[in-house]
Design a protein around this motif. Structure first.
Motif, PDB file in Angstrom:
ATOM      1  N   ARG A  99       0.837  -1.207   0.000  1.00  0.00           N
ATOM      2  CA  ARG A  99       0.000   0.000   0.000  1.00  0.00           C
ATOM      3  C   ARG A  99       0.874   1.260   0.000  1.00  0.00           C
ATOM      4  NH1 ARG A  99      -3.514  -1.551   3.495  1.00  0.00           N
ATOM      5  NH2 ARG A  99      -2.269  -1.054   5.312  1.00  0.00           N
ATOM      6  N   LYS A 100       1.906   1.269   0.825  1.00  0.00           N
ATOM      7  CA  LYS A 100       2.805   2.430   0.912  1.00  0.00           C
ATOM      8  C   LYS A 100       3.477   2.705  -0.440  1.00  0.00           C
ATOM      9  CE  LYS A 100       7.223   3.614   3.046  1.00  0.00           C
ATOM     10  NZ  LYS A 100       8.216   3.229   4.042  1.00  0.00           N
ATOM     11  N   ASP A 148       2.512   1.606  -3.467  1.00  0.00           N
ATOM     12  CA  ASP A 148       1.495   1.965  -4.467  1.00  0.00           C
ATOM     13  C   ASP A 148       1.079   3.430  -4.329  1.00  0.00           C
ATOM     14  OD1 ASP A 148       1.525  -0.619  -5.457  1.00  0.00           O
ATOM     15  OD2 ASP A 148      -0.333  -1.223  -4.462  1.00  0.00           O
ATOM     16  N   GLU A 149       0.896   3.890  -3.094  1.00  0.00           N
ATOM     17  CA  GLU A 149       0.492   5.288  -2.870  1.00  0.00           C
ATOM     18  C   GLU A 149       1.575   6.260  -3.318  1.00  0.00           C
ATOM     19  OE1 GLU A 149      -0.598   5.470   1.276  1.00  0.00           O
ATOM     20  OE2 GLU A 149      -2.479   4.391   0.929  1.00  0.00           O
TER      21      GLU A 149
END
Length: 95
Positions: free
Chosen positions: A40-41, A43-44
């Protein structure tokens, strides 16, 4: 000017206390939480830094806070100056 050809780069992140905390939990649940957190980190970071659809993240690296991404030289230069990024290196073929 940079090339428009996509190549594989490795991106390594600066120290992150949350990554260190999650990495210290050696249970199966801890490993899953770490995988989700890093994915998630990363991808963001890509989503706010580069044009959507112009790159392809191939994997997040759990042993270090980093990931592999196919992108152009110009995009690598942009990512180098992104907050939290320690180093961006082009994949080197071994002869």
């Amino acid at each position: 000017m940079g090339s428009e050809k996509s190549e594989l780069y490795f991106v390594f992140m600066n120290y992150d206390p949350e990554y260190e905390r999650l990495r210290s939990n050696r249970t199966k649940r801890g490993a899953n939480e770490l995988d989700l957190y890093l994915s998630r980190k990363h991808d963001e970071l890509l989503a706010i830094t580069l044009e959507p659809g112009s790159y392809k993240k191939t994997l997040s690296l759990v042993i270090v806070d980093g990931f592999a991404v196919e992108m152009t030289d110009d995009q690598a230069n942009v990512l180098r100056s992104a907050n939290g990024v320690r180093v961006v290196e082009k994949n080197q073929e071994l002869a």
